[in-house]
Design an enzyme around this catalytic site. Structure first.
Site, short mmCIF file in Angstrom:
data_model
loop_
_atom_site.label_atom_id
_atom_site.label_comp_id
_atom_site.label_asym_id
_atom_site.label_seq_id
_atom_site.Cartn_x
_atom_site.Cartn_y
_atom_site.Cartn_z
N ASP A 1 0.84 -1.19 0.00
CA ASP A 1 0.00 0.00 0.00
C ASP A 1 0.89 1.26 0.00
OD1 ASP A 1 -2.18 1.68 0.04
OD2 ASP A 1 -3.24 0.61 1.62
N GLU B 1 -10.36 6.51 5.11
CA GLU B 1 -9.35 5.87 5.95
C GLU B 1 -9.40 6.39 7.39
OE1 GLU B 1 -5.64 5.21 3.80
OE2 GLU B 1 -6.70 5.45 1.90
#
Ligand code: BGC
Length: 823
Positions: free
Chosen positions: A297, A499
């Site tokens: 990521d 997020e």
């Protein structure tokens, strides 16, 4: 679903093909170390030039959220395809004098439609699709999205997210289809098939490379903390959190993205999955047999022990094949350190060859050697695919199927098209509450109707049904008299987030009205309507079920609408009769997450009895003729208000550094929290920090800020926030000693907070500039002064924080909260 006692061997629909393997291996054996590492680094659009691609033999790039060609958010398919073509051509040139070529590959987060691209069709976020219980719909959405992605010249989407969120506080809950692995399993398969198609469509270009993410356990982190640690057995990791990966890989998914989070269980501690050879190599690659690309990521490597922003060695060793690295400085450093480590033998060549073979294999399967440059592909779709009418119709259908009717009393629905309608609530005319995070920009909080050609807010959609004259929009209920309307439609819901920005902190409740003043106002509006409105229909947007029992009790009908996207006509399709006076559609959605009964019932696995169970959802057909209550005994029980955090009663509280229970941390905008080492200097690209002696041992820190926004703060390690409101009212102060060497070059902020990073702060740069250079001096700020800039004191777990994005060099020590006002 059968319980799996061990990791299963998966059989992908896109199996090993001899021609592909031979071609990939034939190239691999000719490559230099630099060429191999170039394939493994994936920079972002704005941190990469065509020249870089030539010089570093870069193999792929992504456009991170909110990044567009030339910085223009209105860029269309043509601009995207020609920008991507420039990089493709550069990669072609890079190999011009080699006996082989390696085509370039482009990736984007098309997670609910091609959501970074202007004019694209935006579909409901995954949580809404989960409620639709319709894998075929999901497959069609995947295929439509793939067509739009391919029309912009891209090859790869970082979707679907196949997490199984188990805690409503997690800021990424809405990216998951369901708390139930069974739905995730079915949908992962359908979405991968939709996006990629079968082997032939992927090769030919009607499908794009898909990516199941984030491996593994991201939905199971403790207290729903984004990038936190999942504490569960390996059995649970496999049977709850991995099912979507199994189905996606079997359907042929060609890439898997690793999660930022970690796992603690079964006697094992993998603080970060990116560093876990066990989960990445032993389980994912060897046991499951996944043969595609494992991608890390965005800038996840510095979280792994032994890595730094410029060194991803341990992540590569663990088995990650492609590294997504943000800034130019960082990706070049990661590139260089990887080349060095391969040369020194610290990273075995066999590991690099495994990575590059996978990359070449996926590029082969995507038919890149036979494809035209991106700008020349699919010319028929260039002008027509983005936002194609048939895709928008599909999105509207998806919205209709995803709405869940939680309450329907007094035959409130459907509404006649001749109704006089008042629309109120914070979401009445706020498209960003419909679209959520990952829409045009990362947080999706700065979007407006200009971003969505053809979009309709709830207010627009109602207007288009009943006509301008019969419709009044008054989001804060400031002007209209509710008693003058046949129905009041109340649209409420969460502001967008992505997020960790969406995390609800563990000490907070999950009551909607307690999360933000604007949400409390929505409840106040509903309370007022009880007195004055004849019929109240509430539509609630948001990324997760929240405690809303009073809001539900105050409504005749209550609809959970999730994050449906910019076109609210899918909602009015269900609320209103059609033009012939018929009920053309009925509610079909069923909860894919249980709806919480209590303010603290955030965890699926805690055994709380839900208010509405998983799978719940009413239809008008079943409830429409009932004159009174049809959702069971009403009103639903509401919980007592919660007691807040304890007040701080001591007259003086030392915060440190070096004072229990406070821990000092720093964090830069694109980097997670990092502890400040207690005995040594921490040196990074954005800050240098070292504990030093002032009045006692290591009771101060020496700070050198550079030109990247960086926060330094003290956090209560036991997670026990304080209510400092009384202290602030009584003249309490935040006090410390400071020694300035280089005064801040720009604003320098001081704050207390409980809700990183949303709290406002006080700019103390001018005050610091006036101080004598190189001398310790006392410094105090009354809490009232922080309150005046908007700092809230009801739950403070970070009693001290400074941040700046400009250079500054200073020492700070002896930090404390002082209760007594200054004489
Ligand atoms: C997210 C990923 C995403 C990546 C690239 C990260 O912050 O966790 O889901 O694919 O950014 O935009």
């Amino acid at each position: 679903m059968d319980h799996l006692p061990a990791w299963p061997r998966l059989l992908s629909d896109i199996g090993i093909d001899r021609a592909v393997e031979e071609a990939a291996r034939g190239i691999l054996v000719q490559m230099t170390v630099e060429e191999k590492i170039g394939q493994m680094i994936q920079p972002d659009l704005v941190e990469l030039t065509a020249e870089d691609v030539r010089a570093y033999r870069i193999g792929s790039a992504l456009n991170g959220a909110g990044r567009w060609p030339g910085g223009n958010r209105r860029s269309g398919a043509k601009e995207w395809a020609s920008t991507i073509s420039e990089f493709w051509e550069a990669a072609e040139e890079a190999y011009r004098d080699r006996p082989f070529r390696i085509p370039f590959m482009w990736a984007s987060d098309a997670v609910h439609g091609h959501n970074n691209v202007h004019g694209a069709t935006i579909f409901p976020h995954n949580i809404g699709l989960g409620a639709a219980r319709d894998p075929e719909l999901v497959r069609r959405i995947g295929a439509a999205t793939a067509r739009e992605v391919a029309a912009t010249g891209m090859d790869w989407t970082f979707a679907p997210t196949v997490t199984t969120p188990r805690d409503l506080r997690w800021g990424r809950c809405y990216e998951g289809y369901s708390q139930d692995p069974e739905i995730v399993h079915a949908y992962a398969h359908a979405m991968v098939k939709g996006l990629q198609g079968e082997a032939e469509s992927l090769r030919a270009g009607s499908g794009v490379v898909s990516c199941v993410k984030h491996w593994v356990g991201d939905g199971g982190t403790f207290e729903g903390e984004d990038r936190g640690i999942a504490r569960c057995s390996e059995d649970e990791l496999r049977n709850v959190h991995s099912r979507g990966f199994f189905a996606g890989i079997e359907a042929g998914a060609q890439s898997v993205m690793v999660t930022y989070s970690g796992w603690e269980g079964s006697g094992r501690v993998e603080t970060r999955i990116h560093g876990s050879q066990y989960l990445v190599t032993d389980v994912l690659k060897d046991a499951l047999g996944f043969d595609g690309i494992v991608i890390g990521d965005w800038d996840a490597h510095p979280y792994v022990e032994g890595c730094t922003p410029g060194d991803a060695g341990n992540v590569i060793r663990a088995g990650v094949d492609v590294l997504m690295v943000s800034t130019r400085e960082k990706w070049q450093a990661v590139y260089r350190s990887a080349v060095e480590q391969v040369r020194s033998g610290a990273i075995p060549m066999s590991r690099i060859d495994d990575a590059v073979l996978r990359i070449l294999r996926v590029k082969q399967r995507a038919g890149l050697w036979d494809k035209q440059p991106p700008a020349e592909r699919r010319p028929e779709d260039r002008a027509t695919a983005l936002g194609a009418p048939e895709h928008r119709e599909l999105a509207r259908t998806a919205v209709r199927k995803s709405l869940v009717l939680l309450k329907h009393d007094n035959a409130a629905l459907p509404l006649a098209r001749t109704s006089k309608v008042l629309i109120t609530g914070s979401a009445a005319d706020a498209v960003r509450k419909q679209t959520g995070g990952y829409t045009v920009t990362w947080q999706g909080d700065d979007v407006g109707m200009d971003d969505f050609p053809g979009g309709l807010t709830v207010a627009d959609a109602v207007r288009s049904v009943v006509g301008e004259d019969r419709c009044t929009v008054d989001p804060h209920l400031e002007h209209a008299d509710p008693s003058e309307y046949d129905v009041v439609l109340v649209a409420i819901g969460e502001d967008p987030y992505a997020e960790m920005f969406g995390d609800i902190k563990p000490w907070r409740s999950i009551a909607y009205a307690e999360l933000k003043p604007a949400y409390a106002h929505d409840l106040a509006v509903l309370r007022r309507l009880r007195e004055s409105a004849s019929k109240v229909v509430t539509v609630a947007f948001g990324g997760r079920p929240l405690y809303m029992t009073e809001e539900i009790n105050l409504s005749d009908a209550f609809v959970a609408a999730w994050l449906p996207g910019p076109d609210a006509r899918g909602i009015t399709d269900l609320l209103f009769l059609d033009a012939q006076g018929q009920r053309a559609h009925d509610f079909q959605g069923r909860l894919s997450f249980a709806w919480p009964r209590g303010r603290h019932a955030a965890t699926v696995d805690s055994g709380h009895e839900p208010l509405f169970p998983y799978g719940y959802g009413l239809t008008l057909q079943a409830t429409g003729d009932a004159a009174t209550g049809s959702t069971g005994p009403l009103p639903l029980d509401e919980e007592e208000e919660t007691a807040g955090a304890p007040s701080l009663t001591a007259s003086r509280v030392a915060i440190g550094p070096g004072t229990d229970p406070y821990v000092f941390e720093y964090s830069a905008t694109d980097n997670g929290p990092q502890p400040i080492a207690s005995e040594s200097r921490t040196e990074t690209a954005f800050i240098s920090v070292e504990p030093i002696d002032h009045l006692g041992h290591r009771d101060a820190i020496s700070l050198t800020f550079r030109d990247i926004r960086t926060f330094v703060y003290a956090r209560e390690s036991g997670g026990k926030p304080y209510d400092l409101r009384d202290l602030a009212a009584a003249g309490g102060r935040l006090s410390f000693h400071v020694r300035v060497f280089e005064a801040p070059a720009g604003p320098f902020h001081l704050t207390c907070h409980d809700d990183y990073p949303q709290q406002p702060a006080l700019d103390i740069a001018d005050r610091l500039r006036e101080l004598p250079v190189g001398e310790w001096v006392p410094f105090e700020v009354p809490l009232a002064e922080l309150a005046a800039v908007g700092v809230e004191f009801d739950h403070v777990d970070v009693p001290f924080m400074v941040y700046t994005e400009q250079p500054a060099r200073l020492d700070i020590g002896g930090i404390q909260l002082v209760a007594t006002p200054r004489a």
